[in-house]
Design an enzyme around this catalytic site. Structure first.
Site, PDB file in Angstrom:
ATOM      1  N   HIS A 212      46.004  67.568  75.194  1.00 29.30           N
ATOM      2  CA  HIS A 212      46.547  68.909  74.992  1.00 29.30           C
ATOM      3  C   HIS A 212      47.907  68.838  74.290  1.00 29.30           C
ATOM      4  CE1 HIS A 212      48.139  72.834  77.016  1.00 29.30           C
ATOM      5  NE2 HIS A 212      47.704  73.056  75.795  1.00 29.30           N
TER       6      HIS A 212
ATOM      7  N   ASN B  61      49.885  75.222  81.335  1.00 27.51           N
ATOM      8  CA  ASN B  61      49.574  76.649  81.213  1.00 27.51           C
ATOM      9  C   ASN B  61      49.390  77.353  82.549  1.00 27.51           C
ATOM     10  OD1 ASN B  61      49.853  77.150  78.465  1.00 27.51           O
ATOM     11  ND2 ASN B  61      47.925  76.102  78.039  1.00 27.51           N
TER      12      ASN B  61
ATOM     13  N   GLU C 232      49.664  66.565  76.936  1.00 32.01           N
ATOM     14  CA  GLU C 232      49.171  66.515  78.311  1.00 32.01           C
ATOM     15  C   GLU C 232      47.802  65.824  78.273  1.00 32.01           C
ATOM     16  OE1 GLU C 232      48.727  70.500  79.879  1.00 32.01           O
ATOM     17  OE2 GLU C 232      49.719  69.961  81.743  1.00 32.01           O
TER      18      GLU C 232
ATOM     19  N   SER D 230      43.376  74.509  76.014  1.00 30.18           N
ATOM     20  CA  SER D 230      44.607  74.850  76.730  1.00 30.18           C
ATOM     21  C   SER D 230      44.363  75.073  78.211  1.00 30.18           C
ATOM     22  CB  SER D 230      45.173  76.157  76.180  1.00 30.18           C
ATOM     23  OG  SER D 230      45.271  76.123  74.805  1.00 30.18           O
TER      24      SER D 230
HETATM   25  N1  3HC Z   1      55.441  74.059  62.440  1.00 32.24           N
HETATM   26  C1  3HC Z   1      56.175  72.946  62.256  1.00 32.24           C
HETATM   27  N2  3HC Z   1      57.509  72.893  62.404  1.00 32.24           N
HETATM   28  C2  3HC Z   1      58.130  74.024  62.722  1.00 32.24           C
HETATM   29  C3  3HC Z   1      57.453  75.240  62.937  1.00 32.24           C
HETATM   30  C4  3HC Z   1      56.048  75.224  62.769  1.00 32.24           C
HETATM   31  N3  3HC Z   1      55.292  76.307  62.983  1.00 32.24           N
HETATM   32  N4  3HC Z   1      58.351  76.188  63.258  1.00 32.24           N
HETATM   33  C5  3HC Z   1      59.569  75.599  63.246  1.00 32.24           C
HETATM   34  N5  3HC Z   1      59.424  74.303  62.938  1.00 32.24           N
HETATM   35  C6  3HC Z   1      60.487  73.296  62.813  1.00 32.24           C
HETATM   36  C7  3HC Z   1      61.444  73.699  61.711  1.00 32.24           C
HETATM   37  O1  3HC Z   1      60.951  73.281  60.467  1.00 32.24           O
HETATM   38  C8  3HC Z   1      62.710  72.986  62.133  1.00 32.24           C
HETATM   39  O2  3HC Z   1      62.591  71.638  61.781  1.00 32.24           O
HETATM   40  P1  3HC Z   1      63.891  70.813  61.294  1.00 32.24           P
HETATM   41  O3  3HC Z   1      64.804  70.730  62.461  1.00 32.24           O
HETATM   42  O4  3HC Z   1      63.300  69.525  60.905  1.00 32.24           O
HETATM   43  O5  3HC Z   1      64.457  71.581  60.148  1.00 32.24           O
HETATM   44  C9  3HC Z   1      62.660  73.014  63.669  1.00 32.24           C
HETATM   45  O6  3HC Z   1      61.283  73.290  64.001  1.00 32.24           O
HETATM   46  C10 3HC Z   1      63.536  74.119  64.194  1.00 32.24           C
HETATM   47  O7  3HC Z   1      63.129  75.301  63.568  1.00 32.24           O
HETATM   48  P2  3HC Z   1      64.072  76.539  63.251  1.00 32.24           P
HETATM   49  O8  3HC Z   1      65.472  76.046  63.047  1.00 32.24           O
HETATM   50  O9  3HC Z   1      63.458  77.350  62.163  1.00 32.24           O
HETATM   51  O10 3HC Z   1      63.947  77.457  64.519  1.00 32.24           O
HETATM   52  P3  3HC Z   1      64.289  77.199  66.020  1.00 32.24           P
HETATM   53  O11 3HC Z   1      65.471  76.321  66.210  1.00 32.24           O
HETATM   54  O12 3HC Z   1      64.292  78.550  66.586  1.00 32.24           O
HETATM   55  O13 3HC Z   1      63.041  76.384  66.579  1.00 32.24           O
HETATM   56  C11 3HC Z   1      60.945  76.341  67.632  1.00 32.24           C
HETATM   57  C12 3HC Z   1      61.733  76.842  66.453  1.00 32.24           C
HETATM   58  C13 3HC Z   1      60.897  74.800  67.627  1.00 32.24           C
HETATM   59  C14 3HC Z   1      59.528  76.873  67.472  1.00 32.24           C
HETATM   60  C15 3HC Z   1      61.644  76.805  68.964  1.00 32.24           C
HETATM   61  O14 3HC Z   1      61.840  78.199  68.911  1.00 32.24           O
HETATM   62  C16 3HC Z   1      60.852  76.492  70.206  1.00 32.24           C
HETATM   63  O15 3HC Z   1      60.897  75.381  70.714  1.00 32.24           O
HETATM   64  N6  3HC Z   1      60.133  77.492  70.743  1.00 32.24           N
HETATM   65  C17 3HC Z   1      59.296  77.327  71.927  1.00 32.24           C
HETATM   66  C18 3HC Z   1      58.021  76.671  71.541  1.00 32.24           C
HETATM   67  C19 3HC Z   1      57.133  76.427  72.716  1.00 32.24           C
HETATM   68  O16 3HC Z   1      57.408  76.717  73.860  1.00 32.24           O
HETATM   69  N7  3HC Z   1      55.960  75.862  72.416  1.00 32.24           N
HETATM   70  C20 3HC Z   1      54.929  75.630  73.404  1.00 32.24           C
HETATM   71  C21 3HC Z   1      54.005  76.780  73.431  1.00 32.24           C
HETATM   72  S1  3HC Z   1      52.751  76.595  74.673  1.00 32.24           S
HETATM   73  C22 3HC Z   1      51.571  75.684  73.916  1.00 32.24           C
HETATM   74  O17 3HC Z   1      51.611  75.361  72.759  1.00 32.24           O
HETATM   75  C23 3HC Z   1      50.402  75.325  74.766  1.00 32.24           C
HETATM   76  C24 3HC Z   1      49.180  76.041  74.374  1.00 32.24           C
HETATM   77  O18 3HC Z   1      48.148  75.548  75.153  1.00 32.24           O
HETATM   78  C25 3HC Z   1      49.261  77.532  74.542  1.00 32.24           C
END
Ligand code: 3HC
Length: 308
Positions: free
Chosen positions: A165, A215, A177, A131
């Site tokens: 990434h 990040n 990325e 990351s």
């Molecule tokens: N794994 C796989 N799929 C998942 C999941 C998981 N852990 N959590 C949720 N989902 C899927 C659900 O199954 C659902 O799929 P569907 O539409 O096919 O039914 C879809 O995502 C939407 O889920 P929910 O309806 O339960 O919930 P939300 O609408 O609240 O969405 C979320 C959940 C997609 C996680 C949304 O809250 C989101 O986009 N959050 C921000 C995530 C983000 O910013 N990620 C980047 C983090 S930074 C990073 O990763 C970089 C690293 O280097 C730190």
């Protein structure tokens, strides 16, 4: 700007190291979207069990929603093979690319890349899902002992290392990325990009700077939110609701920090702080204390929120 022409990625078999939320997600999109057999290894069998059961659940959901047929989901499950340490070393000799997705620790990654470089075929790509850690540093560790970094063989060994990434949750987030180390060859970059596209991802490119683009921008934001909580400027819920409803973020920053993992957030923030020497990146004391307490967010059952 026109999209770069895609070359054939040539990945017929993939290795993934680390079966945490990132590693398992990468294995899943590789098996489902790129349709590539995946060998996955994690030193914790517990972790693998958890990851596989989540993958099964997600694939079953895709079948229920009509996005995959039962047959396609079954084929995807069969493409993912979990292996133990010995079988991993043997199996990895046969892969065209490895994606390393272990925890955010430079020494651990360097040790892994040193042994991968010794075991893998010379034309195999060594990708890291780090990351924030320097890809150039990781690439340097892929040069076999005794070879000079400036020699032709040394340059060739490091040229196959690249940063790939992914974002959490990998099956949902559309981005990868792509980061070039100083040593990465154009061929490695092109093939890695093509593979990410085959996994259904859009690719952006960042230079090899601490935290890359993603990040370097996200973590100071999350850290600042934690400092706001620490200073009592607003409650947890008010901070998260402000960003969710005021800016249409899918999650508030404290919920997102929990989701990523507070240990991961701290490790990245420390890489930014140490890598730039800029005090604006100093991790919030509250973040350090939460990690000291073992409150690592969603994965540990407790972070800024309770998950039990
Ligand atoms: N794994 C796989 N799929 C998942 C999941 C998981 N852990 N959590 C949720 N989902 C899927 C659900 O199954 C659902 O799929 P569907 O539409 O096919 O039914 C879809 O995502 C939407 O889920 P929910 O309806 O339960 O919930 P939300 O609408 O609240 O969405 C979320 C959940 C997609 C996680 C949304 O809250 C989101 O986009 N959050 C921000 C995530 C983000 O910013 N990620 C980047 C983090 S930074 C990073 O990763 C970089 C690293 O280097 C730190």
């Amino acid at each position: 700007m026109s999209a770069p022409t895609l070359v054939a990625h040539g990945i017929r078999r993939l290795g993934v190291l680390g079966a945490g939320q990132m590693g398992m997600g990468i294995a899943m999109v590789s098996a489902v979207r790129a349709k590539v057999p995946v060998l996955i290894y994690d030193r914790s069998p517990e972790q693998v069990k958890k990851g596989l059961s989540l993958m099964d659940k997600l694939l079953d959901k895709d079948v229920n929603k009509g996005r995959l047929t039962t047959e396609q989901a079954k084929e995807a499950k069969e493409r993912v093979e979990v292996v133990g340490a010995e079988a991993a070393l043997k199996g990895l000799r046969d892969v065209d690319m490895v994606v390393e997705a272990v925890s955010e620790n430079l020494q651990l990654k360097q040790a892994i890349f040193a042994s991968l470089a010794a075991e893998l075929r010379p034309d195999a790509i060594l990708a890291t899902n780090t990351s924030s850690i320097s890809i150039t540093k990781i690439a340097a560790s892929a040069i076999p002992e005794g070879l000079k970094a400036s020699s032709e063989e040394g340059k060739k060994a490091a040229a196959r290392v690249v940063g790939l990434h992914f974002f959490n949750p990998v099956p949902v987030m559309k981005l990868v990325e792509l980061i070039s180390a100083l040593q990465t060859s154009q061929e490695t970059l092109d093939r890695a990009r093509s593979f990410a596209v085959a996994c259904g991802k859009e690719v952006t490119v960042s230079k090899d700077v601490p935290g890359f683009v993603s990040n370097a921008l996200l973590m100071p934001f999350l850290n600042e939110a934690i400092m706001h909580l620490e200073k009592g400027i607003a409650t947890r819920d008010d901070i998260d609701t402000t960003l969710k409803l005021g800016m249409n973020h899918p999650m508030g920053p404290l919920q997102l920090a929990d989701f990523i993992g507070l240990d991961t957030c701290l490790a990245i923030q420390n890489t930014l702080y140490q890598g730039t020497g800029d005090s604006k990146y100093r991790p919030a004391v509250l973040l350090e204390r939460m990690v000291d307490a073992g409150w690592l967010g969603k994965k540990s059952g407790k972070g800024f929120y309770d998950y039990n």
